[in-house]
Design a protein around this motif. Structure first.
Motif, PDB file in Angstrom:
ATOM      1  N   ILE A  33       0.843  -1.188   0.000  1.00 55.55           N
ATOM      2  CA  ILE A  33       0.000   0.000   0.000  1.00 55.55           C
ATOM      3  C   ILE A  33       0.881   1.241   0.000  1.00 55.55           C
ATOM      4  CG2 ILE A  33      -1.719   1.294   1.369  1.00 55.55           C
ATOM      5  CD1 ILE A  33      -2.831  -1.253   0.099  1.00 55.55           C
ATOM      6  N   PRO A  34       0.638   2.261  -0.885  1.00 58.85           N
ATOM      7  CA  PRO A  34      -0.560   2.480  -1.686  1.00 58.85           C
ATOM      8  C   PRO A  34      -0.456   1.984  -3.126  1.00 58.85           C
ATOM      9  CG  PRO A  34       0.753   4.470  -1.681  1.00 58.85           C
ATOM     10  CD  PRO A  34       1.518   3.456  -0.864  1.00 58.85           C
ATOM     11  N   SER A  35       0.463   1.112  -3.438  1.00 55.65           N
ATOM     12  CA  SER A  35       0.618   0.652  -4.819  1.00 55.65           C
ATOM     13  C   SER A  35      -0.622  -0.106  -5.292  1.00 55.65           C
ATOM     14  CB  SER A  35       1.840  -0.262  -4.922  1.00 55.65           C
ATOM     15  OG  SER A  35       1.905  -0.850  -6.207  1.00 55.65           O
ATOM     16  N   TYR A  36      -0.882   0.003  -6.590  1.00 55.08           N
ATOM     17  CA  TYR A  36      -1.955  -0.768  -7.209  1.00 55.08           C
ATOM     18  C   TYR A  36      -1.509  -2.203  -7.501  1.00 55.08           C
ATOM     19  CZ  TYR A  36      -4.400   3.589  -8.516  1.00 55.08           C
ATOM     20  OH  TYR A  36      -5.054   4.776  -8.515  1.00 55.08           O
ATOM     21  N   PHE A  37      -0.224  -2.413  -7.612  1.00 53.87           N
ATOM     22  CA  PHE A  37       0.276  -3.629  -8.248  1.00 53.87           C
ATOM     23  C   PHE A  37       1.050  -4.512  -7.265  1.00 53.87           C
ATOM     24  CE2 PHE A  37       0.264  -0.162 -11.408  1.00 53.87           C
ATOM     25  CZ  PHE A  37      -0.758  -0.646 -12.227  1.00 53.87           C
ATOM     26  N   LYS A  38       0.985  -5.812  -7.517  1.00 51.44           N
ATOM     27  CA  LYS A  38       1.712  -6.778  -6.708  1.00 51.44           C
ATOM     28  C   LYS A  38       3.139  -6.888  -7.241  1.00 51.44           C
ATOM     29  CE  LYS A  38      -0.398 -10.597  -5.601  1.00 51.44           C
ATOM     30  NZ  LYS A  38      -1.158 -11.864  -5.753  1.00 51.44           N
ATOM     31  N   THR A  39       3.990  -6.013  -6.778  1.00 49.20           N
ATOM     32  CA  THR A  39       5.360  -5.971  -7.273  1.00 49.20           C
ATOM     33  C   THR A  39       6.392  -6.342  -6.205  1.00 49.20           C
ATOM     34  OG1 THR A  39       5.447  -3.614  -6.759  1.00 49.20           O
ATOM     35  CG2 THR A  39       4.834  -4.217  -9.003  1.00 49.20           C
ATOM     36  N   THR A  40       5.941  -6.521  -4.978  1.00 47.75           N
ATOM     37  CA  THR A  40       6.860  -6.859  -3.888  1.00 47.75           C
ATOM     38  C   THR A  40       6.854  -8.366  -3.679  1.00 47.75           C
ATOM     39  OG1 THR A  40       6.440  -4.738  -2.797  1.00 47.75           O
ATOM     40  CG2 THR A  40       7.372  -6.491  -1.446  1.00 47.75           C
ATOM     41  N   LYS A  41       8.028  -8.953  -3.673  1.00 47.79           N
ATOM     42  CA  LYS A  41       8.140 -10.393  -3.458  1.00 47.79           C
ATOM     43  C   LYS A  41       7.851 -10.732  -1.997  1.00 47.79           C
ATOM     44  CE  LYS A  41      11.355 -14.251  -4.108  1.00 47.79           C
ATOM     45  NZ  LYS A  41      12.737 -14.621  -4.514  1.00 47.79           N
ATOM     46  N   THR A  42       6.933 -11.647  -1.788  1.00 48.03           N
ATOM     47  CA  THR A  42       6.610 -12.056  -0.425  1.00 48.03           C
ATOM     48  C   THR A  42       7.683 -12.990   0.124  1.00 48.03           C
ATOM     49  OG1 THR A  42       4.223 -11.783  -0.644  1.00 48.03           O
ATOM     50  CG2 THR A  42       4.962 -13.405   0.958  1.00 48.03           C
ATOM     51  N   LEU A  43       8.046 -12.779   1.369  1.00 48.20           N
ATOM     52  CA  LEU A  43       9.084 -13.588   2.018  1.00 48.20           C
ATOM     53  C   LEU A  43       8.445 -14.620   2.930  1.00 48.20           C
ATOM     54  CD1 LEU A  43      11.477 -10.648   2.998  1.00 48.20           C
ATOM     55  CD2 LEU A  43      11.654 -12.151   0.995  1.00 48.20           C
ATOM     56  N   ILE A  44       9.082 -15.787   3.005  1.00 44.22           N
ATOM     57  CA  ILE A  44       8.591 -16.822   3.916  1.00 44.22           C
ATOM     58  C   ILE A  44       8.550 -16.266   5.348  1.00 44.22           C
ATOM     59  CG2 ILE A  44      10.921 -17.786   4.118  1.00 44.22           C
ATOM     60  CD1 ILE A  44       7.650 -19.819   4.286  1.00 44.22           C
ATOM     61  N   PHE A  45       7.479 -16.547   6.057  1.00 42.94           N
ATOM     62  CA  PHE A  45       7.244 -16.010   7.399  1.00 42.94           C
ATOM     63  C   PHE A  45       7.348 -14.472   7.410  1.00 42.94           C
ATOM     64  CE2 PHE A  45       8.886 -20.355   8.397  1.00 42.94           C
ATOM     65  CZ  PHE A  45       7.714 -20.868   8.934  1.00 42.94           C
ATOM     66  N   ASN A  46       7.000 -13.881   6.279  1.00 50.49           N
ATOM     67  CA  ASN A  46       6.989 -12.424   6.148  1.00 50.49           C
ATOM     68  C   ASN A  46       8.361 -11.804   6.422  1.00 50.49           C
ATOM     69  OD1 ASN A  46       5.575 -10.100   5.447  1.00 50.49           O
ATOM     70  ND2 ASN A  46       4.893  -9.685   7.540  1.00 50.49           N
ATOM     71  N   GLY A  47       9.404 -12.572   6.203  1.00 51.71           N
ATOM     72  CA  GLY A  47      10.762 -12.066   6.413  1.00 51.71           C
ATOM     73  C   GLY A  47      11.320 -12.337   7.797  1.00 51.71           C
ATOM     74  N   TYR A  48      10.597 -13.050   8.647  1.00 51.57           N
ATOM     75  CA  TYR A  48      11.041 -13.305  10.016  1.00 51.57           C
ATOM     76  C   TYR A  48      11.439 -14.770  10.221  1.00 51.57           C
ATOM     77  CZ  TYR A  48       8.894  -8.764  10.622  1.00 51.57           C
ATOM     78  OH  TYR A  48       8.563  -7.444  10.482  1.00 51.57           O
ATOM     79  N   ALA A  49      11.822 -15.434   9.127  1.00 48.14           N
ATOM     80  CA  ALA A  49      12.120 -16.863   9.207  1.00 48.14           C
ATOM     81  C   ALA A  49      13.240 -17.171  10.192  1.00 48.14           C
ATOM     82  CB  ALA A  49      12.475 -17.393   7.818  1.00 48.14           C
ATOM     83  N   ASP A  50      14.281 -16.346  10.205  1.00 43.97           N
ATOM     84  CA  ASP A  50      15.399 -16.621  11.111  1.00 43.97           C
ATOM     85  C   ASP A  50      14.944 -16.688  12.558  1.00 43.97           C
ATOM     86  OD1 ASP A  50      17.096 -16.679   8.989  1.00 43.97           O
ATOM     87  OD2 ASP A  50      17.962 -14.699   9.323  1.00 43.97           O
ATOM     88  N   GLN A  51      13.936 -15.898  12.880  1.00 50.64           N
ATOM     89  CA  GLN A  51      13.471 -15.853  14.265  1.00 50.64           C
ATOM     90  C   GLN A  51      12.433 -16.919  14.601  1.00 50.64           C
ATOM     91  OE1 GLN A  51      13.689 -13.171  12.206  1.00 50.64           O
ATOM     92  NE2 GLN A  51      14.214 -11.299  13.321  1.00 50.64           N
ATOM     93  N   VAL A  52      11.609 -17.335  13.606  1.00 49.98           N
ATOM     94  CA  VAL A  52      10.441 -18.150  13.977  1.00 49.98           C
ATOM     95  C   VAL A  52      10.379 -19.532  13.330  1.00 49.98           C
ATOM     96  CG1 VAL A  52       9.103 -16.039  14.354  1.00 49.98           C
ATOM     97  CG2 VAL A  52       8.905 -17.242  12.162  1.00 49.98           C
ATOM     98  N   GLN A  53      11.202 -19.811  12.334  1.00 52.08           N
ATOM     99  CA  GLN A  53      11.008 -21.075  11.616  1.00 52.08           C
ATOM    100  C   GLN A  53      11.199 -22.296  12.520  1.00 52.08           C
ATOM    101  OE1 GLN A  53      13.736 -21.196   8.339  1.00 52.08           O
ATOM    102  NE2 GLN A  53      15.552 -20.899   9.613  1.00 52.08           N
ATOM    103  N   SER A  54      11.972 -22.162  13.587  1.00 53.36           N
ATOM    104  CA  SER A  54      12.167 -23.301  14.487  1.00 53.36           C
ATOM    105  C   SER A  54      10.863 -23.710  15.182  1.00 53.36           C
ATOM    106  CB  SER A  54      13.230 -22.961  15.537  1.00 53.36           C
ATOM    107  OG  SER A  54      12.822 -21.871  16.343  1.00 53.36           O
ATOM    108  N   LEU A  55       9.899 -22.793  15.241  1.00 51.50           N
ATOM    109  CA  LEU A  55       8.607 -23.140  15.853  1.00 51.50           C
ATOM    110  C   LEU A  55       7.882 -24.226  15.072  1.00 51.50           C
ATOM    111  CD1 LEU A  55       7.199 -19.555  16.622  1.00 51.50           C
ATOM    112  CD2 LEU A  55       8.061 -21.198  18.307  1.00 51.50           C
ATOM    113  N   TYR A  56       8.230 -24.363  13.791  1.00 53.43           N
ATOM    114  CA  TYR A  56       7.476 -25.259  12.912  1.00 53.43           C
ATOM    115  C   TYR A  56       8.359 -26.372  12.345  1.00 53.43           C
ATOM    116  CZ  TYR A  56       4.807 -21.043  13.473  1.00 53.43           C
ATOM    117  OH  TYR A  56       4.169 -19.974  14.040  1.00 53.43           O
ATOM    118  N   ALA A  57       9.442 -26.662  13.012  1.00 54.75           N
ATOM    119  CA  ALA A  57      10.365 -27.705  12.564  1.00 54.75           C
ATOM    120  C   ALA A  57       9.621 -29.029  12.434  1.00 54.75           C
ATOM    121  CB  ALA A  57      11.518 -27.832  13.552  1.00 54.75           C
ATOM    122  N   GLY A  58       9.773 -29.666  11.274  1.00 56.22           N
ATOM    123  CA  GLY A  58       9.151 -30.967  11.057  1.00 56.22           C
ATOM    124  C   GLY A  58       7.704 -30.915  10.607  1.00 56.22           C
TER     125      GLY A  58
END
Length: 329
Positions: free
Chosen positions: A297-322
């Protein structure tokens, strides 16, 4: 867990307070933003049947109270902040209507003081707590998080709040407590969207206890250094930055510790599209659209690449191991 700070993000990036307080300009900008960004959805909003049903009372940004002595941590991103007008003018809060502009238009009627939160379930210190007893201003800190909606739009928001873990620890959950259920306030006379049906009210959401205790999980009471606007979930809401926005329950009145996965509003309404976990994941599309990219927002277009866990993978991915994240979406 160490939370990264963005050293090159300046506090001057925050919208100037003179603009923040200019209600007339805010309303004009909000209307313009909604018209530009939401397209047909705003046409529907502008013709909302709610207008005919109630008086229009918008929230007043000048009425929001400055929050002193916030610990400014500037957490996790160097991306530009969204403007105050964008964050408060483009919202999902269906209790005030389904149009993106409806919450800003109608949420002013919600009375947010006094406010209490009920702590219930499997904990040693249940009770009903006044907000000022639950959240101590001395503990407040600012955190700038990416916010990603399941609808594939996103923002960058400067929240003010405290780690949810601080409140949970004071409640002393019992060993059998493995999930936390939360509910939004339900006041039909102050929340006109409830008259139009929709979800199974009251709005209910939940987290696993370890997700709720994670250092990134925030109970927010402010935005841009002031108390929350009603349309953003005043006076207290959840912010879980690695999950889609609908997990971030607003205007919380109940926190309950339970031993089974709680039913949640959107999962009840459509479990095939809205899973309990709802972690941001560009590899797992919503059944009706891709989640690989997003519209900042406020862009009209989907031009931003979405990151896994919204970019917080280093902090949270261990919560979902396995876990199979396609199955546990």
């Amino acid at each position: 867990m160490l939370i990264k700070k963005a050293a090159d993000l300046k506090y001057s990036d925050v919208t100037d307070e003179r603009i923040y307080l200019r209600r007339r300009e805010f309303l004009q900008l909000g209307a313009g933003l909604a018209g530009a960004a939401a397209g047909a959805a705003v046409v529907a909003c502008g013709n909302s049947s709610l207008d005919a049903a109630i008086g229009v009372v918008g929230a007043d940004p000048a009425a929001q109270t400055p929050i002193p002595n916030i610990a400014k941590r500037m957490v996790t991103t160097t991306e530009p902040l969204n403007k105050f007008e964008e964050i408060t003018g483009y919202n999902n809060y269906y209790e005030f209507g389904t149009g993106k502009g409806d919450p800003a238009k109608y949420a002013g009627q919600l009375k947010t003081s006094p406010w209490t939160v009920s702590i219930e379930g499997l904990c040693n210190k249940p009770g009903t707590y006044a907000l000022e007893d639950l959240i101590k201003t001395a503990d407040l800190e600012e955190r700038i998080y990416r916010f990603r909606c399941v609808e594939a739009w996103s923002m960058v928001i400067p929240w003010v709040g405290i780690p949810f873990a601080a409140v949970i620890k004071r409640a002393e959950p019992q060993p059998k407590a493995t999930f936390v259920e939360m509910q939004t306030v339900l006041r039909r006379n102050e929340m006109p969207g409830l008259r139009e049906g929709g979800l199974n009210w009251p709005y209910t959401e939940g987290l696993r206890l370890d997700e709720a205790m994670h250092p990134l999980t925030l109970l927010a009471v402010g935005l841009y250094g002031r108390t929350l606007m009603n349309q953003n979930g005043a006076p207290i809401r959840l912010v879980v930055p690695w999950k889609y926005g609908f997990k971030n329950v607003k205007s919380i009145v109940k926190i309950k510790f339970v031993d089974k996965m709680p039913r949640t509003a959107w999962n009840d309404a459509n479990p095939g599209e809205y899973g309990f976990y709802s972690n941001v994941n560009p590899a797992v599309d919503h059944p009706r659209w891709s989640q690989a990219t997003e519209r900042r927002i406020p862009s009209y277009f989907k031009t931003t690449k979405t990151l896994i866990f919204n970019g917080y993978a280093d902090q949270v991915q261990s919560l979902y191991a396995g876990m199979d994240l396609r199955k546990f979406y």
